[in-house]
Enzyme design. Structure first.
Site, PDB file in Angstrom:
ATOM      1  N   LYS A  89       0.837  -1.218   0.000  1.00 58.07           N
ATOM      2  CA  LYS A  89       0.000   0.000   0.000  1.00 58.07           C
ATOM      3  C   LYS A  89       0.863   1.256   0.000  1.00 58.07           C
ATOM      4  O   LYS A  89       0.367   2.370  -0.078  1.00 58.07           O
ATOM      5  CB  LYS A  89      -0.899   0.039   1.250  1.00 58.07           C
ATOM      6  N   LYS A 113       2.595   2.233   2.573  1.00 55.90           N
ATOM      7  CA  LYS A 113       2.467   2.861   3.905  1.00 55.90           C
ATOM      8  C   LYS A 113       3.601   2.365   4.794  1.00 55.90           C
ATOM      9  O   LYS A 113       3.782   1.169   4.982  1.00 55.90           O
ATOM     10  CB  LYS A 113       1.127   2.462   4.541  1.00 55.90           C
TER      11      LYS A 113
HETATM   12  N1  C2G Z   1     -10.358   6.759   9.487  1.00 53.12           N
HETATM   13  C1  C2G Z   1     -11.345   7.662   9.904  1.00 53.12           C
HETATM   14  N2  C2G Z   1     -10.977   8.888  10.318  1.00 53.12           N
HETATM   15  C2  C2G Z   1      -9.672   9.251  10.349  1.00 53.12           C
HETATM   16  C3  C2G Z   1      -8.667   8.346   9.947  1.00 53.12           C
HETATM   17  C4  C2G Z   1      -9.038   7.084   9.516  1.00 53.12           C
HETATM   18  O1  C2G Z   1     -12.545   7.340   9.881  1.00 53.12           O
HETATM   19  N3  C2G Z   1      -9.347  10.506  10.764  1.00 53.12           N
HETATM   20  C5  C2G Z   1     -10.779   5.435   9.027  1.00 53.12           C
HETATM   21  C6  C2G Z   1     -10.402   5.166   7.573  1.00 53.12           C
HETATM   22  O2  C2G Z   1     -11.369   5.741   6.693  1.00 53.12           O
HETATM   23  C7  C2G Z   1     -10.411   3.637   7.526  1.00 53.12           C
HETATM   24  C8  C2G Z   1      -9.982   3.255   8.958  1.00 53.12           C
HETATM   25  O3  C2G Z   1     -10.133   4.434   9.775  1.00 53.12           O
HETATM   26  O4  C2G Z   1     -11.729   3.162   7.291  1.00 53.12           O
HETATM   27  C9  C2G Z   1      -8.547   2.811   9.019  1.00 53.12           C
HETATM   28  O5  C2G Z   1      -7.753   3.854   8.459  1.00 53.12           O
HETATM   29  P1  C2G Z   1      -6.222   3.498   8.069  1.00 53.12           P
HETATM   30  O6  C2G Z   1      -5.580   2.815   9.229  1.00 53.12           O
HETATM   31  O7  C2G Z   1      -5.607   4.702   7.461  1.00 53.12           O
HETATM   32  O8  C2G Z   1      -6.438   2.365   6.961  1.00 53.12           O
HETATM   33  P2  C2G Z   1      -6.232   2.484   5.385  1.00 53.12           P
HETATM   34  O9  C2G Z   1      -4.814   2.762   5.089  1.00 53.12           O
HETATM   35  O10 C2G Z   1      -7.289   3.368   4.883  1.00 53.12           O
HETATM   36  O11 C2G Z   1      -6.463   0.950   4.951  1.00 53.12           O
HETATM   37  O12 C2G Z   1      -8.225  -2.550   2.375  1.00 53.12           O
HETATM   38  C10 C2G Z   1      -8.494  -1.311   2.975  1.00 53.12           C
HETATM   39  C11 C2G Z   1      -7.253  -0.733   3.600  1.00 53.12           C
HETATM   40  O13 C2G Z   1      -6.613  -1.675   4.441  1.00 53.12           O
HETATM   41  C12 C2G Z   1      -7.620   0.506   4.391  1.00 53.12           C
END
Ligand code: C2G
Length: 130
Positions: free
Chosen positions: A44, A46
């Protein structure tokens, strides 16, 4: 029993993560969270501060979470939904529309992201304070 699933990295666990898990769990009776492995995060693009084991254990300790599974790749969602008998896939709306293909298997709900907080912002704030 209505089962919900959501996916994420959950690095530097913060209030935005807490709120999406709380709201996802409130949509059903059981919440499965698929936490991205370190290898998948590399795919990803990340870079995580915390390794998978730590991120998974922190998510597992959240009272809204009933089960944690590893997220190894983009392709597993369909299998997860079937094998875990999921009724609702929940994601933050930064993913809006991206997982509509799973509407053939379960309900897909995108919830409002929590504003002004992200693992990236936390890292930047910490850096700027030193
Ligand atoms: N999230 C949120 N508000 C934030 C930050 C994150 O609602 N301020 C939500 C994101 O939208 C996501 C979840 O928290 O639904 C996890 O966010 P991340 O850890 O950044 O995950 P991400 O990189 O988006 O990975 O297959 C899908 C991926 O694994 C999602």
């Amino acid at each position: 029993m209505k089962k919900v699933i959501t996916y994420g990295t959950f690095d530097l666990f913060h209030y935005g993560h807490l709120r999406i898990l709380e709201r996802a769990r409130a949509l059903g009776d059981y919440l499965v969270v698929a936490v991205s492995t370190d290898e998948f995060n590399a795919i990803k693009g990340k870079k995580c501060v915390y390794p998978y084991q730590h991120r998974a254990r922190i998510v597992e300790a959240i009272k809204y979470v009933d089960e944690v599974i590893p997220e190894h790749d983009w392709e597993q969602k369909g299998q997860d939904i079937v094998s875990h008998k999921i009724d609702i896939l929940v994601m933050g709306n930064d993913w809006k529309g991206k997982f509509d293909e799973f509407k053939k298997l379960c309900e897909v709900i995108y919830l409002e992201r929590t504003p002004d907080i992200s693992s990236t912002e936390i890292k930047t704030n910490v850096k700027n304070q030193h």
